[in-house]
Design a protein around this motif. Structure first.
Motif, PDB file in Angstrom:
ATOM      1  N   THR A  43       2.332  -7.801   4.709  1.00  0.00           N
ATOM      2  CA  THR A  43       1.573  -8.824   3.995  1.00  0.00           C
ATOM      3  C   THR A  43       0.226  -9.067   4.678  1.00  0.00           C
ATOM      4  N   CYS A  44      -0.442  -7.982   5.052  1.00  0.00           N
ATOM      5  CA  CYS A  44      -1.748  -8.080   5.710  1.00  0.00           C
ATOM      6  C   CYS A  44      -2.891  -8.148   4.703  1.00  0.00           C
ATOM      7  N   TYR A  45      -2.621  -7.804   3.457  1.00  0.00           N
ATOM      8  CA  TYR A  45      -3.593  -7.850   2.355  1.00  0.00           C
ATOM      9  C   TYR A  45      -4.679  -6.782   2.433  1.00  0.00           C
ATOM     10  N   LEU A  46      -4.612  -5.856   3.377  1.00  0.00           N
ATOM     11  CA  LEU A  46      -5.668  -4.849   3.477  1.00  0.00           C
ATOM     12  C   LEU A  46      -5.750  -3.986   2.232  1.00  0.00           C
ATOM     13  N   CYS A  47      -4.612  -3.626   1.666  1.00  0.00           N
ATOM     14  CA  CYS A  47      -4.649  -2.800   0.452  1.00  0.00           C
ATOM     15  C   CYS A  47      -5.340  -3.547  -0.682  1.00  0.00           C
ATOM     16  N   GLU A  48      -4.986  -4.815  -0.837  1.00  0.00           N
ATOM     17  CA  GLU A  48      -5.596  -5.623  -1.896  1.00  0.00           C
ATOM     18  C   GLU A  48      -7.091  -5.818  -1.639  1.00  0.00           C
ATOM     19  N   LEU A  49      -7.453  -6.000  -0.388  1.00  0.00           N
ATOM     20  CA  LEU A  49      -8.850  -6.205  -0.018  1.00  0.00           C
ATOM     21  C   LEU A  49      -9.701  -4.984  -0.316  1.00  0.00           C
ATOM     22  N   TYR A  50      -9.203  -3.800  -0.001  1.00  0.00           N
ATOM     23  CA  TYR A  50      -9.990  -2.582  -0.169  1.00  0.00           C
ATOM     24  C   TYR A  50      -9.937  -1.999  -1.575  1.00  0.00           C
ATOM     25  N   CYS A  51      -9.042  -2.459  -2.431  1.00  0.00           N
ATOM     26  CA  CYS A  51      -8.953  -1.930  -3.795  1.00  0.00           C
ATOM     27  C   CYS A  51     -10.226  -2.297  -4.567  1.00  0.00           C
ATOM     28  N   PRO A  52     -11.010  -1.296  -4.981  1.00  0.00           N
ATOM     29  CA  PRO A  52     -12.300  -1.582  -5.616  1.00  0.00           C
ATOM     30  C   PRO A  52     -12.202  -2.144  -7.029  1.00  0.00           C
ATOM     31  N   VAL A  53     -11.006  -2.118  -7.625  1.00  0.00           N
ATOM     32  CA  VAL A  53     -10.873  -2.577  -9.006  1.00  0.00           C
ATOM     33  C   VAL A  53      -9.839  -3.689  -9.169  1.00  0.00           C
ATOM     34  N   ASP A  54      -9.460  -4.325  -8.067  1.00  0.00           N
ATOM     35  CA  ASP A  54      -8.493  -5.436  -8.111  1.00  0.00           C
ATOM     36  C   ASP A  54      -7.209  -5.056  -8.846  1.00  0.00           C
ATOM     37  N   ALA A  55      -6.645  -3.909  -8.478  1.00  0.00           N
ATOM     38  CA  ALA A  55      -5.444  -3.415  -9.149  1.00  0.00           C
ATOM     39  C   ALA A  55      -4.159  -3.706  -8.386  1.00  0.00           C
ATOM     40  N   LEU A  56      -4.256  -4.399  -7.262  1.00  0.00           N
ATOM     41  CA  LEU A  56      -3.073  -4.656  -6.441  1.00  0.00           C
ATOM     42  C   LEU A  56      -2.803  -6.143  -6.337  1.00  0.00           C
ATOM     43  N   PHE A  57      -1.529  -6.472  -6.142  1.00  0.00           N
ATOM     44  CA  PHE A  57      -1.164  -7.858  -5.884  1.00  0.00           C
ATOM     45  C   PHE A  57      -0.195  -7.907  -4.719  1.00  0.00           C
ATOM     46  N   VAL A  58      -0.591  -8.652  -3.700  1.00  0.00           N
ATOM     47  CA  VAL A  58       0.263  -8.911  -2.549  1.00  0.00           C
ATOM     48  C   VAL A  58       0.687 -10.366  -2.637  1.00  0.00           C
ATOM     49  N   ALA A  59       1.992 -10.597  -2.713  1.00  0.00           N
ATOM     50  CA  ALA A  59       2.499 -11.966  -2.748  1.00  0.00           C
ATOM     51  C   ALA A  59       2.556 -12.508  -1.326  1.00  0.00           C
ATOM     52  N   PRO A  60       2.307 -13.794  -1.145  1.00  0.00           N
ATOM     53  CA  PRO A  60       2.270 -14.347   0.205  1.00  0.00           C
ATOM     54  C   PRO A  60       3.621 -14.373   0.913  1.00  0.00           C
ATOM     55  N   GLN A  61       4.712 -14.194   0.187  1.00  0.00           N
ATOM     56  CA  GLN A  61       6.022 -14.172   0.825  1.00  0.00           C
ATOM     57  C   GLN A  61       6.171 -12.871   1.604  1.00  0.00           C
ATOM     58  N   ALA A  62       6.178 -12.949   2.913  1.00  0.00           N
ATOM     59  CA  ALA A  62       6.220 -11.759   3.753  1.00  0.00           C
ATOM     60  C   ALA A  62       7.625 -11.211   3.939  1.00  0.00           C
ATOM     61  N   ASP A  63       8.623 -12.031   3.747  1.00  0.00           N
ATOM     62  CA  ASP A  63       9.992 -11.614   4.070  1.00  0.00           C
ATOM     63  C   ASP A  63      10.843 -11.221   2.873  1.00  0.00           C
ATOM     64  N   GLU A  64      10.354 -11.453   1.683  1.00  0.00           N
ATOM     65  CA  GLU A  64      11.165 -11.148   0.508  1.00  0.00           C
ATOM     66  C   GLU A  64      10.291 -10.729  -0.661  1.00  0.00           C
ATOM     67  N   SER A  65      10.832  -9.899  -1.496  1.00  0.00           N
ATOM     68  CA  SER A  65      10.143  -9.475  -2.703  1.00  0.00           C
ATOM     69  C   SER A  65      10.310 -10.541  -3.777  1.00  0.00           C
ATOM     70  N   VAL A  66       9.289 -10.717  -4.593  1.00  0.00           N
ATOM     71  CA  VAL A  66       9.357 -11.672  -5.694  1.00  0.00           C
ATOM     72  C   VAL A  66       8.993 -10.943  -6.981  1.00  0.00           C
ATOM     73  N   ALA A  67       9.571 -11.375  -8.063  1.00  0.00           N
ATOM     74  CA  ALA A  67       9.275 -10.762  -9.352  1.00  0.00           C
ATOM     75  C   ALA A  67       7.889 -11.208  -9.812  1.00  0.00           C
ATOM     76  N   VAL A  68       7.078 -10.260 -10.252  1.00  0.00           N
ATOM     77  CA  VAL A  68       5.753 -10.583 -10.774  1.00  0.00           C
ATOM     78  C   VAL A  68       5.575  -9.923 -12.127  1.00  0.00           C
ATOM     79  N   ASN A  69       4.716 -10.522 -12.911  1.00  0.00           N
ATOM     80  CA  ASN A  69       4.392 -10.012 -14.229  1.00  0.00           C
ATOM     81  C   ASN A  69       2.876  -9.831 -14.279  1.00  0.00           C
ATOM     82  N   GLU A  70       2.418  -8.613 -14.516  1.00  0.00           N
ATOM     83  CA  GLU A  70       0.982  -8.329 -14.480  1.00  0.00           C
ATOM     84  C   GLU A  70       0.190  -9.186 -15.453  1.00  0.00           C
ATOM     85  N   ASP A  71       0.686  -9.344 -16.663  1.00  0.00           N
ATOM     86  CA  ASP A  71      -0.039 -10.152 -17.649  1.00  0.00           C
ATOM     87  C   ASP A  71      -0.209 -11.594 -17.168  1.00  0.00           C
TER      88      ASP A  71
END
Length: 109
Positions: A43-71
């Motif tokens: 959960t360092c957010y580097l991937c989200e930071l460097y993505c030039p088209v805002d195509a990534l989402f990092v959820a702030p929960q570092a210890d567990e996965s959460v369900a997300v919906n792109e729309d």
């Protein structure tokens, strides 16, 4: 924790694959990168930071996965928020330029 690589936004540049310090992604020929080792995400957010088209989402929960919906992420304005707040990306103002706390400290070389 990394939760989403948007297939509709991703331009397959693989910058996220390179930026990730824990090797979470796998390159996929002619397709967006695959989240291959999600539990390794720090959960360092580097991937989200460097993505030039805002195509990534990092959820702030570092210890567990959460369900997300792109729309829902797009409608709520959360997709790309991290880069926007830091001022990364074309047409954005750097957060460092807006930072005012240095005015409270004297600097003498």
């Amino acid at each position: 924790m990394i939760e989403l690589v948007s297939e509709s936004r991703c331009i397959k540049c693989n910058i996220c694959v390179t930026a990730c310090p824990t090797n979470v992604f796998d390159k996929v020929p002619n397709a967006p990168p695959k989240i291959a080792r999600q539990s390794d995400c720090q959960t360092c957010y580097l991937c989200e930071l460097y993505c030039p088209v805002d195509a990534l989402f990092v959820a702030p929960q570092a210890d567990e996965s959460v369900a997300v919906n792109e729309d829902m992420l797009v409608q709520s304005g959360l997709l790309g928020t991290y880069r926007q707040r830091l001022g990364w990306g074309r047409g954005r103002t750097s957060a460092a330029q807006a930072e005012q706390s240095a005015k409270f400290f004297k600097y003498s070389p």
